[in-house]
Design an enzyme around this catalytic site. Structure first.
Site, PDB file in Angstrom:
ATOM      1  N   HIS A  54       0.842  -1.196   0.000  1.00 56.92           N
ATOM      2  CA  HIS A  54       0.000   0.000   0.000  1.00 56.92           C
ATOM      3  C   HIS A  54       0.874   1.241   0.000  1.00 56.92           C
ATOM      4  O   HIS A  54       2.095   1.139   0.097  1.00 56.92           O
ATOM      5  CB  HIS A  54      -1.003  -0.011   1.166  1.00 56.92           C
ATOM      6  CG  HIS A  54      -0.399   0.055   2.536  1.00 56.92           C
ATOM      7  ND1 HIS A  54       0.420  -0.931   3.058  1.00 56.92           N
ATOM      8  CD2 HIS A  54      -0.486   1.005   3.509  1.00 56.92           C
ATOM      9  CE1 HIS A  54       0.793  -0.600   4.288  1.00 56.92           C
ATOM     10  NE2 HIS A  54       0.261   0.581   4.585  1.00 56.92           N
ATOM     11  N   HIS A  56       1.435   3.886   1.958  1.00 60.22           N
ATOM     12  CA  HIS A  56       1.982   4.628   3.097  1.00 60.22           C
ATOM     13  C   HIS A  56       3.497   4.764   3.002  1.00 60.22           C
ATOM     14  O   HIS A  56       4.187   3.845   2.550  1.00 60.22           O
ATOM     15  CB  HIS A  56       1.591   3.960   4.427  1.00 60.22           C
ATOM     16  CG  HIS A  56       0.174   4.246   4.822  1.00 60.22           C
ATOM     17  ND1 HIS A  56      -0.515   3.485   5.740  1.00 60.22           N
ATOM     18  CD2 HIS A  56      -0.686   5.233   4.429  1.00 60.22           C
ATOM     19  CE1 HIS A  56      -1.738   3.976   5.895  1.00 60.22           C
ATOM     20  NE2 HIS A  56      -1.860   5.029   5.108  1.00 60.22           N
ATOM     21  N   ASP A  58       5.900   4.570   5.063  1.00 64.76           N
ATOM     22  CA  ASP A  58       6.772   3.558   5.681  1.00 64.76           C
ATOM     23  C   ASP A  58       6.753   2.220   4.913  1.00 64.76           C
ATOM     24  O   ASP A  58       7.283   1.215   5.391  1.00 64.76           O
ATOM     25  CB  ASP A  58       6.405   3.352   7.163  1.00 64.76           C
ATOM     26  CG  ASP A  58       4.979   2.884   7.372  1.00 64.76           C
ATOM     27  OD1 ASP A  58       4.066   3.419   6.712  1.00 64.76           O
ATOM     28  OD2 ASP A  58       4.764   1.971   8.188  1.00 64.76           O
ATOM     29  N   HIS A  59       6.148   2.235   3.728  1.00 68.11           N
ATOM     30  CA  HIS A  59       6.142   1.040   2.878  1.00 68.11           C
ATOM     31  C   HIS A  59       6.715   1.310   1.487  1.00 68.11           C
ATOM     32  O   HIS A  59       7.112   0.380   0.799  1.00 68.11           O
ATOM     33  CB  HIS A  59       4.722   0.474   2.769  1.00 68.11           C
ATOM     34  CG  HIS A  59       4.183   0.070   4.112  1.00 68.11           C
ATOM     35  ND1 HIS A  59       4.096  -1.239   4.511  1.00 68.11           N
ATOM     36  CD2 HIS A  59       3.780   0.818   5.171  1.00 68.11           C
ATOM     37  CE1 HIS A  59       3.643  -1.281   5.766  1.00 68.11           C
ATOM     38  NE2 HIS A  59       3.451  -0.045   6.183  1.00 68.11           N
ATOM     39  N   HIS A 113      -7.336  -1.104   5.946  1.00 65.05           N
ATOM     40  CA  HIS A 113      -6.304  -0.192   6.465  1.00 65.05           C
ATOM     41  C   HIS A 113      -6.208   1.001   5.513  1.00 65.05           C
ATOM     42  O   HIS A 113      -6.244   2.158   5.947  1.00 65.05           O
ATOM     43  CB  HIS A 113      -4.984  -0.946   6.560  1.00 65.05           C
ATOM     44  CG  HIS A 113      -3.809  -0.111   6.979  1.00 65.05           C
ATOM     45  ND1 HIS A 113      -3.709   0.469   8.220  1.00 65.05           N
ATOM     46  CD2 HIS A 113      -2.673   0.240   6.308  1.00 65.05           C
ATOM     47  CE1 HIS A 113      -2.562   1.150   8.291  1.00 65.05           C
ATOM     48  NE2 HIS A 113      -1.922   1.025   7.139  1.00 65.05           N
ATOM     49  N   ASP A 137       0.156  -4.050   6.193  1.00 62.36           N
ATOM     50  CA  ASP A 137      -0.465  -3.587   7.443  1.00 62.36           C
ATOM     51  C   ASP A 137      -1.901  -4.092   7.578  1.00 62.36           C
ATOM     52  O   ASP A 137      -2.726  -3.471   8.256  1.00 62.36           O
ATOM     53  CB  ASP A 137      -0.473  -2.046   7.510  1.00 62.36           C
ATOM     54  CG  ASP A 137       0.903  -1.460   7.763  1.00 62.36           C
ATOM     55  OD1 ASP A 137       1.853  -2.229   7.997  1.00 62.36           O
ATOM     56  OD2 ASP A 137       1.025  -0.220   7.718  1.00 62.36           O
ATOM     57  N   HIS A 175       5.220  -4.686  10.516  1.00 64.45           N
ATOM     58  CA  HIS A 175       5.599  -4.007  11.763  1.00 64.45           C
ATOM     59  C   HIS A 175       5.812  -5.002  12.903  1.00 64.45           C
ATOM     60  O   HIS A 175       5.127  -6.025  12.970  1.00 64.45           O
ATOM     61  CB  HIS A 175       4.516  -3.009  12.206  1.00 64.45           C
ATOM     62  CG  HIS A 175       4.402  -1.812  11.324  1.00 64.45           C
ATOM     63  ND1 HIS A 175       5.143  -0.668  11.498  1.00 64.45           N
ATOM     64  CD2 HIS A 175       3.614  -1.586  10.238  1.00 64.45           C
ATOM     65  CE1 HIS A 175       4.828   0.218  10.575  1.00 64.45           C
ATOM     66  NE2 HIS A 175       3.895  -0.313   9.786  1.00 64.45           N
TER      67      HIS A 175
END
Ligand code: ZN
Ligand code: FE
Length: 257
Positions: A54, A56, A58-59, A113, A137, A175
């Site tokens: 996805h 975000h 942090d990805h 999410h 996530d 995570h």
């Protein structure tokens, strides 16, 4: 195909898929480029694919720099994330297949999410008796992602798809939230011996600095409260026998935990 886990940012994991014979690698959700570049150098492998779950930061935070070093690497993501993933070239939908080396992955559309979230599932093969699920996530060890862009209804359907995969599947989530997740699980079900035991195991692992990812789907089906909306304990706690309500209430309790 070997999977290597790299810690990144504060609590993210990046996964590098490696095929030593062909000297190629792929990366799932590169939060940042540097640890991936270091590992690729060590392995003497060329990056051929970036699989994003996805949009975000942090990805996908490492996409740009990885593409600078490996311009030929193909960037995969969800069709619903068109315009949100740097350098995205392939726009995936439920039922699509992606390949890396001699393995193929099924693309599962798992919104909740985010509205475009996808998961990559590599089923077992003759050479590899275990499946690999890269869930981003959507599902965590002992938990699930927050509903930023989706509804409990969507998330129940999405988690239901992941829950339907074989027990002997490794869950690679993005995570290290496991200890906090099982603190919540134990708070919800203080008298469930299976959850008690799992909590103790996770607490010991984290005290020794061990990663809890991957876990086995078999274990998630038994201990992850967000997959067990059919469980009587959880229906009692949430005062509902409706899967979506049970899940939704648990998710709100966790948001405030
Ligand atoms: Zn996310
Ligand atoms: Fe994340």
């Amino acid at each position: 195909m070997e999977v290597q886990r790299l810690p990144a940012l504060s609590d993210n994991y990046i996964f590098v898929l490696h095929e030593p014979q062909q000297k190629i690698a792929a990366v799932v959700d590169p939060a940042e480029a540097k640890p991936v570049l270091n590992l690729l150098n060590q392995l003497d492998a060329e990056l051929v694919a970036i699989f994003n779950t996805h949009h975000h930061f942090d990805h996908v935070g490492g996409n740009r720099e990885l593409k600078r070093h490996y311009p030929q690497a193909v960037v995969y993501g969800s069709a619903e994330d068109n315009g949100r993933i740097p350098h995205q070239e392939v726009f995936l939908k439920e039922g699509d297949t992606v390949t890396f080396a001699n393995r193929s992955a099924q693309v599962l559309f798992v919104p909740g999410h985010t509205k475009g979230h996808i998961a990559y599932y590599f089923p077992p093969t003759d050479q590899a008796e275990i499946g690999e699920l890269f869930a981003g996530d959507t599902m965590f060890v002992g938990g699930c992602g927050r509903l930023f862009e989706g509804t409990p209804n969507q998330m129940v359907e999405s988690l239901g798809k992941l829950k339907a995969l074989p027990d002997q599947t490794r869950l690679w989530c993005a995570h290290e939230y496991t200890l906090k997740n099982y603190k919540f699980a134990l708070n919800v079900e203080p008298n469930n011996p299976v959850v008690q035991e799992r909590y103790a195991e996770v607490e010991r692992a984290r005290k020794q600095g061990e990663a809890t990812v991957p876990s086995l789907l078999e274990q998630e089906k038994q201990t992850n409260p967000f997959l067990r909306w059919e469980d009587q304990n959880l229906q009692t706690v949430t005062e509902s026998r409706d899967p979506v309500k049970t899940f939704g209430r648990l998710r709100s309790m966790k948001d405030r935990f």
